[in-house]
Design a protein around this motif. Structure first.
Motif, PDB file in Angstrom:
ATOM      1  N   HIS A 603       0.650  -1.376  -0.002  1.00  0.00           N
ATOM      2  CA  HIS A 603       0.028   0.019  -0.160  1.00  0.00           C
ATOM      3  C   HIS A 603       1.053   1.158  -0.042  1.00  0.00           C
ATOM      4  O   HIS A 603       0.727   2.304  -0.630  1.00  0.00           O
ATOM      5  N   TRP A 604       1.948   1.154   1.021  1.00  0.00           N
ATOM      6  CA  TRP A 604       2.775   2.539   1.068  1.00  0.00           C
ATOM      7  C   TRP A 604       3.593   2.637  -0.371  1.00  0.00           C
ATOM      8  O   TRP A 604       3.639   3.844  -0.662  1.00  0.00           O
ATOM      9  N   GLY A 619      -6.635  14.789  -4.951  1.00  0.00           N
ATOM     10  CA  GLY A 619      -5.970  14.251  -3.733  1.00  0.00           C
ATOM     11  C   GLY A 619      -6.650  13.205  -3.241  1.00  0.00           C
ATOM     12  O   GLY A 619      -6.582  12.801  -1.934  1.00  0.00           O
ATOM     13  N   ALA A 620      -7.213  12.264  -4.144  1.00  0.00           N
ATOM     14  CA  ALA A 620      -7.827  11.260  -3.662  1.00  0.00           C
ATOM     15  C   ALA A 620      -7.156   9.847  -4.294  1.00  0.00           C
ATOM     16  O   ALA A 620      -6.571   9.857  -5.447  1.00  0.00           O
ATOM     17  N   ALA A 621      -7.176   8.870  -3.768  1.00  0.00           N
ATOM     18  CA  ALA A 621      -6.791   7.491  -4.352  1.00  0.00           C
ATOM     19  C   ALA A 621      -7.832   6.418  -4.323  1.00  0.00           C
ATOM     20  O   ALA A 621      -8.379   6.346  -3.099  1.00  0.00           O
TER      21      ALA A 621
ATOM     22  N   GLN B 136     -10.721   7.897   0.720  1.00  0.00           N
ATOM     23  CA  GLN B 136      -9.605   8.209  -0.476  1.00  0.00           C
ATOM     24  C   GLN B 136      -8.653   8.907  -0.099  1.00  0.00           C
ATOM     25  O   GLN B 136      -7.567   8.710  -0.528  1.00  0.00           O
ATOM     26  N   ALA B 137      -9.012   9.957   0.403  1.00  0.00           N
ATOM     27  CA  ALA B 137      -7.851  11.034   0.851  1.00  0.00           C
ATOM     28  C   ALA B 137      -6.947  10.230   2.000  1.00  0.00           C
ATOM     29  O   ALA B 137      -5.501  10.279   1.881  1.00  0.00           O
ATOM     30  N   ILE B 139      -6.297   7.120   1.952  1.00  0.00           N
ATOM     31  CA  ILE B 139      -5.569   6.163   1.286  1.00  0.00           C
ATOM     32  C   ILE B 139      -4.324   6.918   0.411  1.00  0.00           C
ATOM     33  O   ILE B 139      -3.275   6.452   0.682  1.00  0.00           O
ATOM     34  N   ARG B 140      -4.678   7.712   0.045  1.00  0.00           N
ATOM     35  CA  ARG B 140      -3.723   8.958  -0.548  1.00  0.00           C
ATOM     36  C   ARG B 140      -2.472   9.214   0.400  1.00  0.00           C
ATOM     37  O   ARG B 140      -1.378   9.127   0.112  1.00  0.00           O
ATOM     38  N   PHE B 142      -1.816   7.923   3.036  1.00  0.00           N
ATOM     39  CA  PHE B 142      -0.875   6.848   3.750  1.00  0.00           C
ATOM     40  C   PHE B 142       0.041   6.169   2.563  1.00  0.00           C
ATOM     41  O   PHE B 142       0.010   4.928   2.731  1.00  0.00           O
ATOM     42  N   SER B 143       0.485   6.717   1.760  1.00  0.00           N
ATOM     43  CA  SER B 143       1.168   6.174   0.668  1.00  0.00           C
ATOM     44  C   SER B 143       2.600   6.953   0.504  1.00  0.00           C
ATOM     45  O   SER B 143       2.508   8.293   0.899  1.00  0.00           O
ATOM     46  N   LYS B 144       3.494   6.417  -0.222  1.00  0.00           N
ATOM     47  CA  LYS B 144       4.901   6.961  -0.240  1.00  0.00           C
ATOM     48  C   LYS B 144       4.834   8.244  -0.563  1.00  0.00           C
ATOM     49  O   LYS B 144       5.485   9.371   0.056  1.00  0.00           O
ATOM     50  N   MET B 148       0.664  15.759   1.287  1.00  0.00           N
ATOM     51  CA  MET B 148       0.609  17.125   0.421  1.00  0.00           C
ATOM     52  C   MET B 148       1.104  18.236   1.373  1.00  0.00           C
ATOM     53  O   MET B 148       1.286  19.523   0.788  1.00  0.00           O
ATOM     54  N   GLN B 156       1.196  11.010   9.250  1.00  0.00           N
ATOM     55  CA  GLN B 156       2.129   9.723   8.962  1.00  0.00           C
ATOM     56  C   GLN B 156       2.683   9.156  10.075  1.00  0.00           C
ATOM     57  O   GLN B 156       2.465   7.996  10.438  1.00  0.00           O
ATOM     58  N   MET B 160       1.840   5.789  12.455  1.00  0.00           N
ATOM     59  CA  MET B 160       2.753   4.714  12.358  1.00  0.00           C
ATOM     60  C   MET B 160       3.375   4.628  13.733  1.00  0.00           C
ATOM     61  O   MET B 160       3.558   3.306  14.134  1.00  0.00           O
TER      62      MET B 160
END
Ligand code: ZN
Ligand code: ZN
Lengths: 1088, 219
Positions: A603-604, A619-621, B136-137, B139-140, B142-144, B148, B156, B160
């Motif tokens: 996921h990361w 800004g959404a995934a 969705q935000a 998910i965004r 918490f990714s590498k 923003m 983050q 963690m």
């Protein structure tokens, strides 16, 4: 494809580990040298005579006090069973049942006494018999030989009696036959092996006991009852059966006492106790706390009555009985006489003199033994020996002085009585000290061997790691990395063997093997190292390339952090006894963490999110559909891990632990309704397992052909399930309710499991014979040759290898055209070719699973269902992760997958109801299908071993699936892609045909390298855990818990490693056999 | 601009840390027999409530992710309700995950649930404050490459750290030391709290050290 070199390399790696284990074991497990010396009447140990001593006819060391004795051993007679507490209002089934003993002790306190009888661990019956007859301590390693009784070589009580012309009559447990062959004047042996049989031995003894006693043709009569112990194993102590059994023993004692003559000594002893579950073998308080009861119709004891029963070490019985019966004390005895029994009828002074002479003989014998032992083996510390010597000679002098005074006729004054008392204490002190010294020094280690064994195992781990890295590169040369090391090893072995022959010294096999293993290892490292500098030199020419290489290497190592970190934590946990005890919960915790971290890492790195997010929400995934499926799989995995905790066995270190109710056989359930319900549940899980496997095979088209193997899967799998269900039905039915059907039941109890064994073995042989489950539909009539670029038959193997994928592609193509377009063009269609390797493995795993499940109790089938589900989910997660991560090399099985697989094996070791302790071994597995017991020792050992290491076996054989599964799971991906882009890229799609496992066949070199690498990685992960275990056992060898926790853990881990590595070889061998068969199959197809 | 942002973040985090310290020092003044170990459940409640209020107040004051659009009152209310629902769901989810990791299923349900609430306060609540009820935000973020703003980075790190702290907190439980803090779930909740505090302290420092490398995509 290189088949034999790969197998040979793996076998060699296993051998390296084995030699390390052997070397360590030879240094770690306790040893004691058995002296063959024997005591005899003429030894100058007899106590000097003293005034007031009556002269009897039979005097040997000491005058005989008791002409006859009856030794009743009631197996597993815990002190709790023998104790009688009238105040107890509602006694449990095992309490207050031996009322007769209490009655005797209460009414005749000078005739009868109850003791706590403290057994030395290990508390297995054979070790205890050895202890009770030789007066010596068993060593740790003897535990494993419980199956094989060997004749006792050391001097022992029975031998002494026989030598001195006494008649020893025995009845009961036939273990004694193996221990004392040809020693008995008369004997009635009854089979002891079947622990489910409560009555054969006891009824047999009762048939002969009274007539033998009345007949009088004996001097020592030994009767060994097994019913109580077997009842404990079968039902546990807290069961109405136990009450019945103990009541029977009580009645037996009552009538036996009626038959006894006035001068006969009766000794009732338990050889060990039992835990709350009715097992024994360890050193917990409940196991070592047995009962001893002594009775005679003539007064034995002085007037002094102790408040609380005294605690007597078990070895003390030997010198006591020997001196009472007027025979020499066995040479190696380290026990102490029970002085009270030597007091006689006289006054205190007289009693003390009598006791002192017994003590003196005893001390003299122990001193002589220590002297001879210290000459034979240098392991007793000289300093302590000197101290003991001083103690002994001081006590001896004092005794002589006292005796001289008595001869001069000094009247017994209070001052003299005090001196007598002090002297008794001095003798006691000496004897106890001597025993303590022996106990300590027999916990003796060979530090050098232990360190060398550890080093060998560590080097083997390193070798696995290095070789698995090297195997990835295709220039792995078996000549320099396998052949030369092997030759070196053989050469060293030969030289050592010759040297031994020339010097005529005893050949120490372990040392030779270890030296040759070490040499071959060195040769491997030397050859690997020899290749390195050239590469480094080459890299040095182009510095930027080297930098990139380093950076890439570092990045590659980044992927290692996660699995290696978790593995490291697990290894650290081996060094803490609490964590070893709690490992049943630690392993699933770490496995869950590994899986969650893996998915979290994906996921990361954004692998789970859809590549193109919809534009309207900045800004959404979003997650792809597969990602949700992956999360679902993860949830199922976590659920499996949690549910598997329902099947845990307890160990005594865990407070308030209740063993899983599922471990008990169905027959132990009281309520019929629950029994039926559980029975249905078990059958359902069995059916579910078989059905799921069939579905899987059906889905991949491996169930269509008419080959014998497919027919076997279609018909024999359900049949196996039905037989197992029938067997369960028979065993779970109550035994007595069936009445006339009893004989039929006996036949069924043997027949069904043996039929299961037979059919499953037949299936395994079938898999080896024809492992190909591909269905060919050949309807060609007017089509040209399949292979376009070739004309005629292939001339060489290389040609064939090029041709095969082509055939496959062509088949696929024709199949597709036939299905998609509905054209009736004639083609060759092969179903199930893409999963031919996995199918064979899955079939074998199912067969093994069914076999192993039969060996467990009925409700463990749920655990096995869970095991298969978890294995499937792990593979599925692995395949998803590989496909989602995208950049992975398809022929390399990542470390996380291997680590997770090994953890799952460990986890299910616990979840099939096992613990790394001896009492938790499921001995009843030896009787599945062999109700009558065994004639050899190999078969029961195999059955019990298979039961214990069931999960190790299954996961190790299934290990190659880790490599195969991502290929098998290729299909859904491509199908999905196909659906999406069907219109756009139909042409390209044809190129991208899912050929699944045939991709492996396309590059046989890489396939064999991948198998080698997988095997080495698996061995590495197992080996690192073993290394941690070994190190823990070595470093903590003086730890309080070493014999309770670390040593058994080491033994189980080492055995598990051996089983796993052998099964791993079998699994890889199977894949190669399938590969052979597929090649043959293609060749067969070719000429047409 | 960045430096001022970092200062704001630092001050906000310091306030959070202080609030947690206060939860251990202040209640003994009012409650008898209060101690973090002895009356752990009460402390869990107090800590959760305190951290929640402090976070909400900080959010209202600082507004780390100011929205350009004006939002109607009704929208705000639904948003708030949604947040509550999310928080509750996350508590349940955490509870489930903790049980799957091996916590007892039936005994000490209350303890497990309060621990789940504490974890939710440290993680989900922060997300809700920063990002709103918008999966969705989350998910965004918490990714590498999803952060923003420095607020996202801070989120983050604290999240963690809390979870890793809770994970490490499980390690002492099997040891036979017989300490009062080995009882479920004390070691885990303490681990989570220490992790959270560490995260709060580390986040501004880490952002400060890496301020050159941190470049954020514009919204
Ligand atoms: Zn026994
Ligand atoms: Zn037994």
């Amino acid at each position: 494809m290189q088949r034999w070199p790969v197998l040979l390399f793996l076998a060699w790696a296993c051998f390296l580990f084995f030699s390390g284990i052997g070397l360590f074991t030879s240094g770690f497990l306790l040893m004691r040298i058995e002296l063959t010396n024997r005591s005899s009447c003429s030894d100058p140990l007899a106590a000097p005579a003293w005034a007031g001593q009556g002269v009897t006819s039979r005097a040997c060391w000491m005058p005989q006090r008791v002409p006859k004795a009856v030794l009743l051993i009631i197996d597993a007679l815990t002190f709790e069973f023998a104790r009688f507490d009238p105040a107890k209002a509602r006694p449990r089934p095992y309490e207050n049942k031996l009322g007769f003993l209490h009655q005797l002790a209460g009414s005749q306190p000078r005739h009868a006494r109850l003791y706590r009888f403290r057994a030395d661990p290990p508390t297995t019956t054979m070790q205890r018999i050895k202890g009770i007859t030789t007066g010596s301590l068993p060593t740790f390693i003897d535990v494993g030989s419980n199956f094989a009784s060997y004749a006792i070589e050391e001097d022992n009580l029975l031998g002494q009696l026989v030598e001195n012309g006494r008649r020893v009559v025995f009845m009961g447990d036939d273990t004694w036959d193996g221990l004392f062959p040809q020693k008995f004047f008369r004997s009635y042996f009854f089979p002891s092996f079947n622990v489910k049989d409560l009555h054969t031995v006891d009824d047999g003894i009762l048939q002969h006991l009274y007539t033998t006693v009345d007949g009088g043709e004996w001097d020592l009569l030994i009767a060994h009852f097994l019913g109580v112990d077997h009842c404990g194993h079968k039902h546990g102590p807290d069961h109405p059966e136990m009450a019945k059994k103990l009541t029977q023993m009580n009645e037996m004692l009552r009538s036996l006492v009626d038959h006894l003559a006035n001068d006969t000594l009766l000794v009732v002893a338990g050889d060990h106790g039992m835990t709350e579950t009715g097992d024994h073998g360890g050193d917990s308080e409940k196991e070592v706390n047995a009962a001893l009861f002594v009775y005679s119709k003539t007064p034995l004891f002085g007037a002094h009555l102790p408040e609380e029963p005294e605690t007597i070490p078990q070895v003390n019985l030997v010198p006591t009985l020997a001196l009472l019966l007027g025979v020499p004390i066995p040479y190696s005895n380290i026990g102490e006489v029970m002085a009270e029994l030597f007091s006689g009828d006289g006054g205190t002074a007289l009693a003390a003199f009598s006791q002192l002479s017994a003590y003196r003989i005893n001390a003299g014998q122990v001193d002589r033994f220590l002297h001879s032992y210290s000459l034979a083996a240098q392991d007793l510390p000289a300093e302590r020996l000197r101290y003991l010597r001083e103690l002994f000679s001081a006590a001896l002098e004092e005794h002589d002085r006292l005796l001289a005074q008595v001869r001069e006729g000094l009247p017994a004054s209070p001052e003299q009585e005090a001196r007598l008392g002090r002297l008794v204490v001095r003798f006691q002190h000496y004897l106890r000290e001597a025993r303590a010294v022996c106990m300590e020094s027999w916990a003796r280690f060979h530090p050098l061997r232990m360190v060398a064994g550890c080093a060998l195992i560590a080097a083997s781990c390193l070798l696995c790691c290095v070789a698995s890295e090297l195997a990835a590169a295709l220039d792995f040369s078996y000549r320099s990395r396998l052949l030369y090391p092997l030759l070196w090893g053989l050469a060293v072995a030969a030289v050592l063997g010759l040297a031994h022959l020339l010097t005529r010294e005893g050949l120490d096999l372990i040392l030779v093997v270890s030296w040759s293993a070490a040499t071959s290892q060195l040769a491997f490292f030397w050859h690997s190292w020899g290749r390195r500098p050239r590469r480094a030199h080459l890299a040095g020419v182009q510095p930027p390339v080297a930098n990139v290489g380093l950076w890439q290497r570092l990045r590659a190592w980044q992927g290692l952090v996660l699995p290696m970190g978790i593995l490291f934590i697990r290894c650290c946990a081996m060094f803490s006894d609490s964590f070893v005890v709690a490992e049943a919960r630690v392993a699933p915790f770490l496995l869950a963490s590994l899986a969650v971290l893996l998915v979290g890492k994906l996921h990361w790195h954004g692998r789970l999110t859809a590549p193109e997010a919809p534009k309207q929400s900045p800004g959404a995934a979003f997650y792809q559909k597969e990602s949700w499926q992956l999360l679902c799989l993860l949830a199922v995995l976590l659920a499996c891990l949690r549910l598997s905790g329902l099947f845990h066995q307890c160990r005594e270190e865990i407070p308030h632990c209740q063993p899983s109710p599922f471990l008990a056989p169905l027959s132990s359930l009281q309520s019929a309704q629950a029994k039926n319900l559980f029975y249905l549940l078990c059958v359902a899980s069995l059916a579910g397992l078989v059905y799921a496997v069939r579905c899987w095979l059906q889905h991949y088209g491996n169930l269509n052909s008419a080959s014998p193997l497919v027919l076997f899967v279609r018909w024999a799998f359900p049949l196996l399930a039905v037989w197992i269900a029938c067997y369960w039905a028979v065993t779970s039915g109550a035994e007595d309710t069936l009445g006339k059907l009893q004989e039929l039941v006996q036949v069924a109890l043997v027949g069904f499991p043996q039929a299961v064994y037979g059919l499953a073995s037949l299936g395994l042989l079938l898999v080896l014979w024809t492992p190909v489950t591909v269905f060919v539909k050949d309807s060609r009539e007017s089509v040209g040759p399949i292979v376009t670029p070739y004309q005629g038959a292939p001339s060489s193997q290389a040609d064939l290898q090029h041709v095969i994928p082509q055939i496959y592609r062509r088949m696929q193509e024709s199949l597709k055209t036939q299905l998609d377009r509905g054209h009736r063009r004639a083609t060759v269609a092969a179903y199930g070719l893409g999963s031919v390797y996995s199918a064979a493995l899955v079939i074998v795993l199912t067969l093994l699973g069914l076999l192993l499940l039969t060996l467990h109790s009925e409700r463990m089938s749920l655990a096995f269902l869970l095991l298969f589900l978890e294995g499937f989910v792990l593979l599925q997660i692995h395949a998803w992760v590989v496909s989602l991560a995208g950049d992975a090399e398809p022929f390399v099985v990542p470390w996380y997958a291997v680590t997770a697989w090994v953890f799952a094996a460990t986890q299910f070791f616990y979840s099939t109801g096992h613990q790394p302790i001896f009492p938790a071994i499921h001995w009843h597995a030896a009787f599945v299908g062999f109700q009558e017991g065994h004639s050899t020792h190999l078969l029961p050992a195999v059955l019990v071993g298979a039961n214990t290491f069931a999960s190790h076996i299954l996961f190790a054989v299934g290990c190659p699936l880790l490599l195969l599964w991502p290929f098998v799971c290729e299909v859904p991906n491509s199908q999905r892609r196909k659906l999406k882009k069907e219109l756009r890229e139909e042409l390209q799609e044809k190129e991208e045909q899912p050929i699944m496992e045939m991709r492996l066949r396309e590059s046989p070199e890489r396939f064999s390298a991948a198998l080698l690498q997988l095997g080495l990685k698996y061995l590495f992960v197992l080996g690192v855990q073993l290394l941690a275990c070994v190190l823990a056992a070595m470093v903590l060898r003086r730890h309080l818990m070493v014999w309770k926790v670390f040593a058994p853990k080491f033994l189980f881990e080492a055995l598990g490693f051996m089983v796993s590595s052998i099964c791993l070889l079998l699994g890889i061998f199977l894949v190669m056999r399938v590969d052979c068969a597929v090649s043959a199959w293609f060749e067969q197809l070719q000429p047409r | 601009m960045k430096d001022t942002e970092i200062k704001r973040l630092l001050s906000a985090n310091v306030v959070s840390v202080l609030s947690i310290i206060l939860t251990t020092t202040v209640p003994p003044l009012f409650l008898e027999n209060f101690s973090v170990l002895g009356t752990h459940l009460i402390w869990l409640c107090i800590c959760s409530i305190c951290v929640t209020t402090v976070n909400i107040i900080l959010y209202i004051i600082l507004k780390p992710n100011p929205s350009s659009k004006r939002i109607s009152f009704a929208h705000k209310v639904t948003r708030f309700l949604k947040c509550c629902v999310f928080f509750f769901i996350s508590c349940i989810l955490f509870h489930g995950i903790i049980v799957l990791y091996g916590a007892p299923l039936i005994e000490s349900v209350l303890e497990t649930f309060l621990f789940a609430v504490l974890l939710s306060t440290f993680t989900t609540l922060h997300c809700l404050c920063m990002l709103g009820p918008n999966i969705q935000a989350w998910i965004r973020v918490f990714s590498k490459n999803g952060a923003m703003s420095i607020w996202d980075n801070s989120l983050q790190i604290t999240t963690m750290c809390s979870i890793v702290g809770a994970w490490f907190g499980a390690f002492p439980i099997p040891l036979d030391w017989d300490r009062p803090w080995q009882i479920w779930p004390i070691s885990c909740s303490l681990g989570a709290t220490f992790g959270y505090v560490a995260g709060l302290i580390i986040a501004p420092l880490w952002i400060y050290w890496n301020r050159k490398q941190l470049t954020y995509k514009s919204r």
